[in-house]
Design an enzyme around this catalytic site. Sequence first.
Site, PDB file in Angstrom:
ATOM      1  N   GLN A  97     -17.705  -7.866 -53.859  1.00 13.22           N
ATOM      2  CA  GLN A  97     -16.263  -7.650 -53.910  1.00 13.22           C
ATOM      3  C   GLN A  97     -15.503  -8.967 -53.909  1.00 13.22           C
ATOM      4  OE1 GLN A  97     -15.175  -4.911 -50.752  1.00 13.22           O
ATOM      5  NE2 GLN A  97     -15.559  -3.169 -52.090  1.00 13.22           N
ATOM      6  N   ASP A 121     -17.134 -10.602 -41.802  1.00 13.00           N
ATOM      7  CA  ASP A 121     -17.113  -9.331 -41.085  1.00 13.00           C
ATOM      8  C   ASP A 121     -15.820  -9.284 -40.272  1.00 13.00           C
ATOM      9  OD1 ASP A 121     -17.443  -7.253 -39.255  1.00 13.00           O
ATOM     10  OD2 ASP A 121     -19.548  -7.719 -38.858  1.00 13.00           O
ATOM     11  N   GLU A 139      -8.031   1.823 -45.835  1.00 11.44           N
ATOM     12  CA  GLU A 139      -9.280   2.587 -45.925  1.00 11.44           C
ATOM     13  C   GLU A 139     -10.500   1.736 -45.596  1.00 11.44           C
ATOM     14  OE1 GLU A 139      -9.717   5.144 -49.359  1.00 11.44           O
ATOM     15  OE2 GLU A 139      -7.592   5.648 -49.336  1.00 11.44           O
ATOM     16  N   HIS A 143     -14.736   1.792 -41.203  1.00  5.94           N
ATOM     17  CA  HIS A 143     -16.037   1.121 -41.229  1.00  5.94           C
ATOM     18  C   HIS A 143     -16.262   0.239 -40.009  1.00  5.94           C
ATOM     19  CE1 HIS A 143     -16.568   2.536 -45.263  1.00  5.94           C
ATOM     20  NE2 HIS A 143     -15.620   1.773 -45.774  1.00  5.94           N
TER      21      HIS A 143
END
Length: 275
Positions: A97, A121, A139, A143
């Site tokens: 990404q 992270d 969104e 996670h």
Amino acid sequence: MANGDGPSLAVRDYYDANTWKFLLAGSRQRAIHRELWGPGVGSRGEALHHTHALVLDELGADHRRVLDLGCGVGTAALYLAQRRPVEVVGVSISPTQVRLAGRFAAGDGALQGDVRFVVADFTALPAELDGFDLAFAIESFVHADPASAFFAEAARALRPGGALVIVDDVRAGDRDDPALDDFRAGWHAPSVLSVAEAEALAADAGLELVASHDLSSFQRLGRPRDRFIHTVLPLLRRARSRSMWAQSLVGGDALQHCHRAGVLEYRLLRFERTA
């Protein structure tokens, strides 16, 4: 990037493997989150950018530094920098990404501000990422593992008085609905919290919940693609142990069920860092 272990690596692998598929399904807007058909939205392109417009509305007039927590391929960062003279730093755990985000940014000649992207992270951000006026997560919060570390790192990265905006699914109903487990597993989403749970964890990190807006009605559930996926669900369930994409589609079908059943809501939450 934090070294991380199982959960973080699973999210990284999930997006490294599936991002291009999300892009193919998301039209030319390069958005890999869902469409929101809010007031005045008249096209699919506008629906895909509606979340970005909501984040833009959360920017203060004097905000100059913005942190995108879970930046995907950089579409939200570019949207903001096209419209405001801001510096946006995008963070993703997925090298794929970040590589795509950099490529798209290099081809964008219409920026008022600056953008850059970092592999990291968001539960263990690089120490140099601090002093931001606004941080946002579209969104990606679901996670977080653990959610407490996400809030702690967001608070550390914000200046006193800075704001954190989360746009994501929150639990609103039966936490024992089996579809909720399918969603969590299929989308690698351990942090599907209620608003009250998120508020308490954020408060522990020095973040106060100041606004909560239900965006659920702006979704369009049961599109032809969604109905087809539901039709072939038995095949996808058999394939999900061998295919991340099949696992993701099972999770997406479960997400649709959870929203129709009132188990989940899609909300914008705004937190502010206390002085």
